[in-house]
Motif scaffolding. Structure first.
Motif, PDB file in Angstrom:
ATOM      1  N   PRO A  68       0.909  -0.892  -0.042  1.00  0.00           N
ATOM      2  CA  PRO A  68       0.493   0.010   0.187  1.00  0.00           C
ATOM      3  C   PRO A  68       1.178   1.023  -0.066  1.00  0.00           C
ATOM      4  O   PRO A  68      -0.029   2.843  -0.015  1.00  0.00           O
ATOM      5  CB  PRO A  68      -0.375  -0.087   1.696  1.00  0.00           C
ATOM      6  CG  PRO A  68       0.121  -1.464   1.904  1.00  0.00           C
ATOM      7  CD  PRO A  68       1.082  -1.834   0.844  1.00  0.00           C
ATOM      8  N   LYS A  69       2.377   0.785   0.363  1.00  0.00           N
ATOM      9  CA  LYS A  69       3.067   2.186   0.380  1.00  0.00           C
ATOM     10  C   LYS A  69       3.515   2.535  -0.885  1.00  0.00           C
ATOM     11  O   LYS A  69       3.576   2.533  -2.512  1.00  0.00           O
ATOM     12  CB  LYS A  69       4.400   1.901   0.462  1.00  0.00           C
ATOM     13  CG  LYS A  69       5.630   3.168   1.360  1.00  0.00           C
ATOM     14  CD  LYS A  69       6.236   2.682   1.608  1.00  0.00           C
ATOM     15  CE  LYS A  69       7.604   4.074   1.513  1.00  0.00           C
ATOM     16  NZ  LYS A  69       8.441   3.506   2.010  1.00  0.00           N
ATOM     17  N   PRO A  70       2.683   4.558  -1.123  1.00  0.00           N
ATOM     18  CA  PRO A  70       2.892   4.924  -2.850  1.00  0.00           C
ATOM     19  C   PRO A  70       4.718   4.810  -3.543  1.00  0.00           C
ATOM     20  O   PRO A  70       5.722   5.005  -2.252  1.00  0.00           O
ATOM     21  CB  PRO A  70       3.058   6.227  -2.622  1.00  0.00           C
ATOM     22  CG  PRO A  70       2.200   6.503  -0.962  1.00  0.00           C
ATOM     23  CD  PRO A  70       2.330   5.714  -0.395  1.00  0.00           C
ATOM     24  N   PRO A  71       4.474   5.014  -4.376  1.00  0.00           N
ATOM     25  CA  PRO A  71       3.917   4.457  -5.598  1.00  0.00           C
ATOM     26  C   PRO A  71       3.005   3.213  -5.648  1.00  0.00           C
ATOM     27  O   PRO A  71       3.528   2.748  -5.442  1.00  0.00           O
ATOM     28  CB  PRO A  71       4.297   4.868  -6.650  1.00  0.00           C
ATOM     29  CG  PRO A  71       5.455   4.348  -6.564  1.00  0.00           C
ATOM     30  CD  PRO A  71       6.110   4.503  -5.393  1.00  0.00           C
ATOM     31  N   VAL A  72       1.243   3.236  -5.775  1.00  0.00           N
ATOM     32  CA  VAL A  72       0.916   1.772  -5.680  1.00  0.00           C
ATOM     33  C   VAL A  72       0.464   1.987  -7.808  1.00  0.00           C
ATOM     34  O   VAL A  72      -0.049   2.464  -8.038  1.00  0.00           O
ATOM     35  CB  VAL A  72      -1.237   1.708  -5.120  1.00  0.00           C
ATOM     36  CG1 VAL A  72      -0.853   1.172  -5.054  1.00  0.00           C
ATOM     37  CG2 VAL A  72      -0.445   2.776  -3.624  1.00  0.00           C
ATOM     38  N   ASP A  73       1.253   0.554  -7.600  1.00  0.00           N
ATOM     39  CA  ASP A  73       0.675   0.828  -8.980  1.00  0.00           C
ATOM     40  C   ASP A  73      -1.335   0.624  -9.266  1.00  0.00           C
ATOM     41  O   ASP A  73      -1.863   0.372  -8.485  1.00  0.00           O
ATOM     42  CB  ASP A  73       0.640  -1.083  -9.408  1.00  0.00           C
ATOM     43  CG  ASP A  73       0.705  -1.256 -10.702  1.00  0.00           C
ATOM     44  OD1 ASP A  73      -0.113  -1.056 -11.603  1.00  0.00           O
ATOM     45  OD2 ASP A  73       1.716  -2.350 -11.558  1.00  0.00           O
TER      46      ASP A  73
END
Length: 329
Positions: A68-73
């Motif tokens: 869930p850590k940015p950047p999320v696909d």
């Protein structure tokens, strides 16, 4: 115009890419400043909603093996939209996408919610489950006056009368109603009053606006103020118990009181706002005057509230009335 907007989006994305490639220390400083400025820029309720949505998204990602850590696909976000489809309304899904977008903006990463895969996922959900927006049942003026007529002279009944008059006369939202203080009442020569709305959903920066309160409504509100011993800076609508702490009611309390007074479980604090639009359309008021009364900045919402009434007043209804004598609303 479209070309300028396209260029602006390209410039924004270029800036995001440039920042994402900056040294870690510089990025962390920018992110810390972004968080601090967000606390001042957004309403507390917006920030609470944002944090709740991100917690839900993080939990879903963890349960489904995604980071869930940015950047999320974007494919992960599209899968999340598929998961939410049929479980919550499409407008609520859009709200969750806003929060995921804001999460990425706060980390200065490109927004995955703008990816075409996510847009298509949302379109698919709307097509499969519909995009209709639920609406509270209307409480028109006649409905509210009938309820007021049944209330007695107890301290609680006097408070509830003041609440009902403000709700049915002003067409204000629950958050606006509970924010009114005694000093916000401006008496008029004909016995009516104006209520000063300091801030609202469509006025987050507090330019202010006025709402109407009828003569009988003014009398009921002033009677409650006298009984409760409220001072100039006190909230108008407080708990009805004597010698209690003088504090504004919570917006959710308005719906509860309306349900109790009307003996109807389906109504909410928004019902008088919708009922006002229905009454106005029946009386032939134009959409512009309705927007002014409800302090809407666009005709979309009042038109949506009144779509049933407008259908019964449409050309089809008029033709039916002319040829077969069917009465129109």
């Amino acid at each position: 115009m479209a070309h300028r907007e396209f260029d602006r989006e390209n410039e924004r994305q270029a800036t995001v890419v440039q920042i994402s490639q900056a040294p870690l220390e510089h990025r962390e400083q920018l992110m810390a400043e972004y968080r601090a400025r967000s606390e001042a820029a957004f309403a507390p309720s917006t920030l609470r909603n944002y944090r709740m949505i991100i917690r839900l998204f993080v939990a879903w990602c963890t349960e489904n093996g995604h980071n869930p850590k940015p950047p999320v696909d974007p494919r992960v976000v599209a899968e999340y939209v598929d998961f939410l489809g049929g479980k919550i309304k499409s407008t609520t899904i859009e709200c969750r996408l806003w929060a995921i977008s804001e999460l990425h903006r706060s980390h200065f990463y490109p927004n995955p919610c703008r990816h075409r895969l996510v847009e298509l996922a949302l379109m698919g959900v709307k097509r499969t489950y519909g995009a209709a927006i639920g609406q509270a049942p209307p409480l028109g003026k006649a409905d509210v006056l009938a309820v007021i007529a049944k209330l007695g002279a107890s301290r609680r009944d006097m408070r509830d009368k003041a609440l009902l008059w403000i709700a049915t006369d002003s067409w204000c939202r629950a958050s606006e109603i509970v924010a009114f203080r005694v000093r916000d009442i401006e008496r008029q020569s004909d016995g009516s009053s104006l209520l000063f709305v300091h801030r609202s959903k469509t006025d987050p920066y507090g330019q202010g606006a006025y709402a109407y309160l009828s003569g009988p409504g003014t009398e009921a509100v002033l009677a409650w103020i006298a009984v409760a011993g409220l001072r100039r800076d006190d909230p108008i609508l407080t708990k009805s118990q004597p010698n209690g702490k003088i504090a504004p009611l919570h917006p959710s309390s308005l719906s509860r009181i309306l349900k109790t007074c009307t003996n109807r479980a389906d109504v909410s604090a928004h019902s008088t706002r919708i009922g006002g639009v229905h009454d106005a359309l029946r009386l032939g008021c134009d959409l512009t005057s309705i927007m002014v009364a409800g302090r809407w900045t666009s005709p979309e919402m009042p038109a949506r509230y009144g779509r049933k009434i407008r259908a019964s007043q449409s050309a089809a209804a008029m033709v039916s009335a002319a040829y077969i004598g069917q009465k129109t609303e």
